[in-house]
Design an enzyme around this catalytic site. Structure first.
Site, short mmCIF file in Angstrom:
data_model
loop_
_atom_site.label_atom_id
_atom_site.label_comp_id
_atom_site.label_asym_id
_atom_site.label_seq_id
_atom_site.Cartn_x
_atom_site.Cartn_y
_atom_site.Cartn_z
N SER A 51 0.86 -1.18 0.00
CA SER A 51 0.00 0.00 0.00
C SER A 51 0.90 1.22 0.00
O SER A 51 2.07 1.15 0.39
CB SER A 51 -0.88 0.00 1.26
OG SER A 51 -1.49 1.26 1.45
N TYR B 177 -2.64 -0.56 10.50
CA TYR B 177 -2.56 -0.94 9.09
C TYR B 177 -1.28 -0.42 8.47
O TYR B 177 -0.56 -1.15 7.78
CB TYR B 177 -3.78 -0.39 8.35
CG TYR B 177 -3.80 -0.72 6.87
CD1 TYR B 177 -4.14 -1.99 6.43
CD2 TYR B 177 -3.47 0.25 5.92
CE1 TYR B 177 -4.16 -2.29 5.07
CE2 TYR B 177 -3.49 -0.04 4.56
CZ TYR B 177 -3.83 -1.32 4.14
OH TYR B 177 -3.86 -1.61 2.80
#
Length: 279
Positions: A140, A153
């Site tokens: 990501s 995250y």
């Protein structure tokens, strides 16, 4: 791509499904792994399984070593030695760090970090013996930045970046490649209710295009969209205050964006407490 055997984790839906479809359309033999075995089989059928079992839908729990071993063994038995493993399965909790349930944080590390490490440890030894292979980790943009509201995250994605960097160094000269694909916010269930900042929300097809490209032309870091790469490099060169200002301007504040937590309640409850599909 014809003749290549590619395994994709968390591929029953979202990014994984789009990636599997794109690779199969390019001629690869693709194994779709998902925690929901029925969904994996349905996805393989929807993509269009070809005669001879060249597209498989299989059960896979990336948090369980025997499950991952069985998945890889079945792929190699039915399709042949794995040329590419795409570690895609991932989950995300959004909210103030002090309000995050412990089980949500642990679950994210189990899936996002240890699931990836497990796949790499299981598949790379065989690739190294054959002198060729490729692991693509779907990370990501949060591997490089850390949006407010995504503390755990972002930590998991930073961990994958560091781990992949070190493993890549160990594999230098072996013929085995490691790549990181780092998209911004993608239009999937994982990102529901979150903001994108000044960039547009990506489609799963855009990420799938990037994955196909990196499989064909292996390289370490791939950002989606590509402009993110320049921004992260610029930020690294700036002094602290200027870097903070750039971060504030370009990185979405998910705490501010998520005014209605109920929009993520079903997804986060499911991924936190039940063994259901990731991706």
């Amino acid at each position: 791509m014809t003749g290549r055997v590619i395994a994709v984790t968390g591929a029953g839906r979202g990014i994984g499904r789009a990636v599997a479809a794109r690779l199969a359309a390019a001629g690869a033999a693709v194994a779709i792994g998902d925690l929901d075995a029925e969904l994996a089989v349905e996805t393989a059928g929807a993509i269009g399984a070809r005669p001879g079992g060249r597209l498989l839908g299989l059960s896979l729990d990336v948090t369980d070593t025997p499950s991952f071993e069985d998945f890889l063994r079945t792929v190699e038995t039915q399709l042949g030695p794995i040329d590419v493993l795409i570690n895609n399965a991932g989950i995300m909790w959004v909210g103030p760090f002090e309000e995050e349930p412990e089980e949500a944080a642990l679950r994210q590390f189990d899936v996002n970090v240890h699931g990836v490490l497990r796949g790499m440890k299981l598949v790379i030894p065989g690739m190294r013996k054959r002198g060729r292979g490729h692991v693509v980790n779907i990370a990501s943009a949060a591997s490089k930045v850390a949006p407010a509201g995504e503390a755990t995250y972002a930590a998991t994605k930073h961990a994958i970046h560091g781990y992949s960097t070190a493993v890549r160094a160990e594999l230098r000269g072996t013929g085995v490649h490691v790549s990181l694909v780092m998209p911004g916010v993608v239009d999937t269930e994982l990102a529901v209710g979150t903001a994108t900042g000044p960039t547009r929300r990506l489609t799963t097809d855009q990420v799938a295009d990037a994955v196909l490209d990196v499989v064909l032309r292996p390289r370490f870091e791939v950002f989606v969209p590509r402009q993110v790469a320049a921004l992260t490099r610029l930020a690294a060169l700036l002094p602290g205050r200027a870097r903070d200002a750039l971060h504030h301007l370009l990185v979405p504040d998910q705490l501010a964006a998520l005014s209605d937590r109920s929009v993520r309640a079903a997804y986060e409850q499911r991924t936190r407490t039940a063994r259901l599909p990731e991706g």
